[in-house]
Scaffold this motif. Structure first.
Motif, PDB file in Angstrom:
ATOM      1  N   UNK A  69       0.845  -1.191   0.000  1.00 26.08           N
ATOM      2  CA  UNK A  69       0.000   0.000   0.000  1.00 26.08           C
ATOM      3  C   UNK A  69       0.881   1.242   0.000  1.00 26.08           C
ATOM      4  N   UNK A  70       0.255   2.389  -0.176  1.00 24.13           N
ATOM      5  CA  UNK A  70       1.007   3.643  -0.238  1.00 24.13           C
ATOM      6  C   UNK A  70       0.988   4.398   1.091  1.00 24.13           C
ATOM      7  N   UNK A  71       0.333   3.833   2.095  1.00 28.83           N
ATOM      8  CA  UNK A  71       0.231   4.505   3.378  1.00 28.83           C
ATOM      9  C   UNK A  71       1.550   4.426   4.148  1.00 28.83           C
ATOM     10  N   UNK A  72       1.786   5.426   4.963  1.00 28.86           N
ATOM     11  CA  UNK A  72       2.953   5.423   5.823  1.00 28.86           C
ATOM     12  C   UNK A  72       2.595   4.669   7.099  1.00 28.86           C
ATOM     13  N   UNK A  73       3.370   3.637   7.410  1.00 29.71           N
ATOM     14  CA  UNK A  73       3.097   2.810   8.574  1.00 29.71           C
ATOM     15  C   UNK A  73       3.965   3.230   9.753  1.00 29.71           C
ATOM     16  N   UNK A  74       3.410   3.122  10.951  1.00 31.25           N
ATOM     17  CA  UNK A  74       4.235   3.271  12.129  1.00 31.25           C
ATOM     18  C   UNK A  74       5.239   2.122  12.167  1.00 31.25           C
ATOM     19  N   UNK A  75       6.329   2.344  12.857  1.00 31.75           N
ATOM     20  CA  UNK A  75       7.403   1.355  12.873  1.00 31.75           C
ATOM     21  C   UNK A  75       6.915  -0.020  13.317  1.00 31.75           C
ATOM     22  N   UNK A  76       6.126  -0.071  14.400  1.00 24.29           N
ATOM     23  CA  UNK A  76       5.660  -1.364  14.899  1.00 24.29           C
ATOM     24  C   UNK A  76       4.709  -2.035  13.912  1.00 24.29           C
ATOM     25  N   UNK A  77       3.908  -1.247  13.175  1.00 24.77           N
ATOM     26  CA  UNK A  77       3.013  -1.827  12.174  1.00 24.77           C
ATOM     27  C   UNK A  77       3.796  -2.334  10.967  1.00 24.77           C
ATOM     28  N   UNK A  78       4.855  -1.613  10.609  1.00 21.05           N
ATOM     29  CA  UNK A  78       5.724  -2.067   9.520  1.00 21.05           C
ATOM     30  C   UNK A  78       6.401  -3.377   9.898  1.00 21.05           C
ATOM     31  N   UNK A  79       6.791  -3.510  11.167  1.00 21.71           N
ATOM     32  CA  UNK A  79       7.424  -4.745  11.629  1.00 21.71           C
ATOM     33  C   UNK A  79       6.452  -5.931  11.520  1.00 21.71           C
ATOM     34  N   UNK A  80       5.222  -5.719  11.960  1.00 23.06           N
ATOM     35  CA  UNK A  80       4.217  -6.784  11.887  1.00 23.06           C
ATOM     36  C   UNK A  80       3.918  -7.126  10.422  1.00 23.06           C
ATOM     37  N   UNK A  81       3.792  -6.086   9.596  1.00 21.21           N
ATOM     38  CA  UNK A  81       3.526  -6.317   8.166  1.00 21.21           C
ATOM     39  C   UNK A  81       4.632  -7.177   7.558  1.00 21.21           C
ATOM     40  N   UNK A  82       5.886  -6.826   7.833  1.00 17.25           N
ATOM     41  CA  UNK A  82       7.010  -7.547   7.249  1.00 17.25           C
ATOM     42  C   UNK A  82       7.012  -9.018   7.669  1.00 17.25           C
ATOM     43  N   UNK A  83       6.777  -9.259   8.947  1.00 19.74           N
ATOM     44  CA  UNK A  83       6.793 -10.629   9.450  1.00 19.74           C
ATOM     45  C   UNK A  83       5.632 -11.423   8.872  1.00 19.74           C
ATOM     46  N   UNK A  84       4.460 -10.816   8.801  1.00 21.98           N
ATOM     47  CA  UNK A  84       3.312 -11.496   8.182  1.00 21.98           C
ATOM     48  C   UNK A  84       3.589 -11.848   6.720  1.00 21.98           C
ATOM     49  N   UNK A  85       4.240 -10.960   6.038  1.00 21.59           N
ATOM     50  CA  UNK A  85       4.486 -11.137   4.603  1.00 21.59           C
ATOM     51  C   UNK A  85       5.483 -12.254   4.316  1.00 21.59           C
ATOM     52  N   UNK A  86       6.560 -12.289   5.094  1.00 19.50           N
ATOM     53  CA  UNK A  86       7.646 -13.237   4.777  1.00 19.50           C
ATOM     54  C   UNK A  86       7.563 -14.518   5.594  1.00 19.50           C
ATOM     55  N   UNK A  87       6.604 -14.605   6.488  1.00 19.16           N
ATOM     56  CA  UNK A  87       6.518 -15.784   7.345  1.00 19.16           C
ATOM     57  C   UNK A  87       5.474 -16.765   6.819  1.00 19.16           C
TER      58      UNK A  87
END
Length: 219
Positions: free
Chosen positions: A201-219
């Motif tokens: 998405x094009x939204x700016x994520x808070x750091x903790x939300x970006x961390x969760x997004x990354x782990x969900x994506x690659x896990x």
């Protein structure tokens, strides 16, 4: 609660005291005839105990049986710039439930240097999370001084940033997430030769939300 974490789980006789005792026998009103499931976070066994004795401060448990559990090996490695510890602590249970293998924290240029991690508190948070979700392995945590140290130790890392191709689901490299404010120019220069990906998405994520997004994506 899926099980109780106890360091001596697996021994023939153990004593249950402190927080675990109060939770089971004061809050949950566990009865003497009830069986208890224990785990030690060292092996893939679930140990079934019966309660042989209870008093006002502790309970004595005797091993009844052992169940070998097929392991669900933790995956992925998150490298996370230091943010406010209370935000990290709120996010830890989520990352633990997602079966993340390791988190490497580091102080980025935009991290507040007075932020300190309480490792004992984080361990308690992770143990409570594991008891609730049934995770039987520890989430490894380390702390490095700065981004330079991170790059030297993990030369195959990938970066989550803006204006890049979407983060793939099959990424095997450690994924790096910045703090609030992103990366400094000095850090961007240091990261310029590393693979860089973005959220879908094009939204700016808070750091903790970006961390969760990354782990969900690659896990």
């Amino acid at each position: 609660m899926q099980f109780i974490i106890h360091k001596q789980a697996g021994e023939a006789i153990i004593t249950l005291q402190g927080e675990a005792y109060h939770h089971l026998f004061r809050s949950r009103r566990t009865q003497k005839q009830d069986c208890l499931k224990l785990c030690n976070l060292k092996d893939n066994n679930l140990y079934i105990y019966h309660i042989s004795d209870i008093n006002k401060k502790e309970a004595t448990l005797k091993l009844q049986s052992t169940i070998a559990i097929t392991p669900n090996p933790p995956k992925s490695h998150l490298i996370w710039a230091m943010i406010e510890p209370k935000c990290i602590e709120k996010t830890l249970p989520i990352l633990n439930e997602l079966n993340l293998s390791k988190i490497t924290f580091f102080y980025a240029d935009f991290s507040q240097k007075n932020f300190k991690l309480d490792f004992l508190r984080m361990e308690r948070i992770l143990e409570n999370s594991s008891q609730q979700c049934g995770r039987m392995s520890k989430l490894e945590i380390e702390l490095l001084e700065n981004l330079q140290a991170v790059c030297e130790r993990y030369p195959n890392l990938a970066v989550l940033d803006f204006d890049a191709k979407p983060l793939p689901s099959n990424l095997e490299a450690p994924i790096l997430v910045g703090c609030e404010g992103g990366f400094s120019q000095k850090e961007r220069e240091l990261l310029k030769n590393f693979k860089t990906f973005s959220t879908a998405c094009t939204h700016i994520l808070r750091s903790e939300n970006a961390a969760v997004y990354a782990v969900c994506k690659i896990n």
